[in-house]
Design a protein around this motif. Sequence first.
Motif, PDB file in Angstrom:
ATOM      1  N   PRO A  91       0.820  -1.215   0.000  1.00 43.51           N
ATOM      2  CA  PRO A  91       0.000   0.000   0.000  1.00 43.51           C
ATOM      3  C   PRO A  91       0.856   1.268   0.000  1.00 43.51           C
ATOM      4  CG  PRO A  91      -0.903  -1.615   1.528  1.00 43.51           C
ATOM      5  CD  PRO A  91       0.419  -2.162   1.040  1.00 43.51           C
ATOM      6  N   LYS A  92       0.339   2.270  -0.681  1.00 42.20           N
ATOM      7  CA  LYS A  92       0.953   3.600  -0.818  1.00 42.20           C
ATOM      8  C   LYS A  92       2.154   3.637  -1.760  1.00 42.20           C
ATOM      9  CE  LYS A  92      -0.811   5.051   3.600  1.00 42.20           C
ATOM     10  NZ  LYS A  92      -0.566   5.476   4.948  1.00 42.20           N
ATOM     11  N   THR A  93       2.428   2.533  -2.451  1.00 44.01           N
ATOM     12  CA  THR A  93       3.497   2.516  -3.457  1.00 44.01           C
ATOM     13  C   THR A  93       2.938   3.101  -4.751  1.00 44.01           C
ATOM     14  OG1 THR A  93       4.436   0.528  -2.469  1.00 44.01           O
ATOM     15  CG2 THR A  93       5.092   1.018  -4.736  1.00 44.01           C
ATOM     16  N   LYS A  94       3.764   3.837  -5.453  1.00 42.49           N
ATOM     17  CA  LYS A  94       3.360   4.447  -6.724  1.00 42.49           C
ATOM     18  C   LYS A  94       4.115   3.763  -7.874  1.00 42.49           C
ATOM     19  CE  LYS A  94       1.474   8.536  -4.965  1.00 42.49           C
ATOM     20  NZ  LYS A  94       0.640   7.909  -4.000  1.00 42.49           N
ATOM     21  N   LEU A  95       3.459   3.628  -9.006  1.00 37.11           N
ATOM     22  CA  LEU A  95       4.052   2.991 -10.187  1.00 37.11           C
ATOM     23  C   LEU A  95       5.362   3.686 -10.577  1.00 37.11           C
ATOM     24  CD1 LEU A  95       3.374   0.683 -12.204  1.00 37.11           C
ATOM     25  CD2 LEU A  95       2.401   2.425 -13.684  1.00 37.11           C
ATOM     26  N   ASP A  97       7.544   5.055  -8.763  1.00 36.99           N
ATOM     27  CA  ASP A  97       8.620   4.861  -7.781  1.00 36.99           C
ATOM     28  C   ASP A  97       9.304   3.499  -7.892  1.00 36.99           C
ATOM     29  OD1 ASP A  97       8.019   7.347  -6.754  1.00 36.99           O
ATOM     30  OD2 ASP A  97       6.698   6.545  -5.190  1.00 36.99           O
ATOM     31  N   LEU A  98       8.800   2.631  -8.769  1.00 34.66           N
ATOM     32  CA  LEU A  98       9.318   1.261  -8.824  1.00 34.66           C
ATOM     33  C   LEU A  98      10.720   1.189  -9.416  1.00 34.66           C
ATOM     34  CD1 LEU A  98       6.163  -0.724  -9.978  1.00 34.66           C
ATOM     35  CD2 LEU A  98       7.000  -0.336  -7.647  1.00 34.66           C
ATOM     36  N   THR A  99      11.582   0.441  -8.741  1.00 39.53           N
ATOM     37  CA  THR A  99      12.921   0.157  -9.261  1.00 39.53           C
ATOM     38  C   THR A  99      13.140  -1.351  -9.410  1.00 39.53           C
ATOM     39  OG1 THR A  99      13.891   0.156  -7.039  1.00 39.53           O
ATOM     40  CG2 THR A  99      13.936   2.250  -8.269  1.00 39.53           C
ATOM     41  N   LYS A 100      12.273  -2.163  -8.742  1.00 37.02           N
ATOM     42  CA  LYS A 100      12.385  -3.626  -8.812  1.00 37.02           C
ATOM     43  C   LYS A 100      11.016  -4.229  -9.089  1.00 37.02           C
ATOM     44  CE  LYS A 100      14.678  -3.787  -4.739  1.00 37.02           C
ATOM     45  NZ  LYS A 100      15.150  -4.452  -3.525  1.00 37.02           N
ATOM     46  N   LEU A 101      11.017  -5.205  -9.992  1.00 37.23           N
ATOM     47  CA  LEU A 101       9.784  -5.891 -10.348  1.00 37.23           C
ATOM     48  C   LEU A 101      10.039  -7.398 -10.282  1.00 37.23           C
ATOM     49  CD1 LEU A 101       6.881  -5.393 -11.313  1.00 37.23           C
ATOM     50  CD2 LEU A 101       7.754  -5.322 -13.653  1.00 37.23           C
ATOM     51  N   LYS A 143       8.805   0.209  -0.731  1.00 30.48           N
ATOM     52  CA  LYS A 143       8.022   1.139  -1.558  1.00 30.48           C
ATOM     53  C   LYS A 143       8.542   1.260  -2.992  1.00 30.48           C
ATOM     54  CE  LYS A 143       5.314   2.220   1.831  1.00 30.48           C
ATOM     55  NZ  LYS A 143       4.142   1.445   2.005  1.00 30.48           N
ATOM     56  N   ASN A 144       9.631   0.556  -3.306  1.00 31.05           N
ATOM     57  CA  ASN A 144      10.161   0.613  -4.673  1.00 31.05           C
ATOM     58  C   ASN A 144      10.032  -0.734  -5.383  1.00 31.05           C
ATOM     59  OD1 ASN A 144      12.095  -0.755  -3.174  1.00 31.05           O
ATOM     60  ND2 ASN A 144      13.805   0.102  -4.325  1.00 31.05           N
ATOM     61  N   SER A 145       9.349  -1.696  -4.775  1.00 25.52           N
ATOM     62  CA  SER A 145       9.226  -3.044  -5.340  1.00 25.52           C
ATOM     63  C   SER A 145       7.771  -3.383  -5.644  1.00 25.52           C
ATOM     64  CB  SER A 145       9.749  -4.090  -4.352  1.00 25.52           C
ATOM     65  OG  SER A 145      11.118  -3.903  -4.109  1.00 25.52           O
TER      66      SER A 145
END
Length: 180
Positions: A91-95, A97-101, A143-145
Amino acid sequence: MKNKKKVYTLGPKGSFHHLACVEYLGGQQEIEFCESFAGVFEAVRAGHLGWIALYNSLAGIVENHEAEIEKNFTLLDEMDYEVKLCICAAPKTKLNDLTKLFSHEKAFGESKRFISEKLPKTELIKCSSTSHAAQKVAQEKEKNSAAICHSETAKFYGLDILANIPNKRKNETSFGLFAG
């Protein structure tokens, strides 16, 4: 399905195997999870039922188990299950902000266009399944995953859906129920 035997399939909870099996059975009270196809075959040899993916409309044969099933087991029924993928995260993660998938390599392949357009600089980290990816992201809460998985899988692990990944063509997997 009226049979009282347990059905063994690949896990963990939220895997495409699990979701398709729940739909087929009309509930999940009889489902047990294995970590491998070999574990499912072993359970069937012990007298239970097995449920595995046989064929995907985009990727072809999921695993080459047809000969083993034909030789050692009886295929009782088949069902097609639509594969729908999404990006999910804590929750509260933004698309943006992602560095790992995290996901399974087949899901990365099926999401290639979306990833290249929306997340071109994101590191792709392979997992043994889409449900393992969701489980990992839920446990780490970074928050980056994010994970690529089914939206129902995201719900199982309390993850928010950041984006649905559109299918350009119909994407279905055929699953088979088999016995010893």
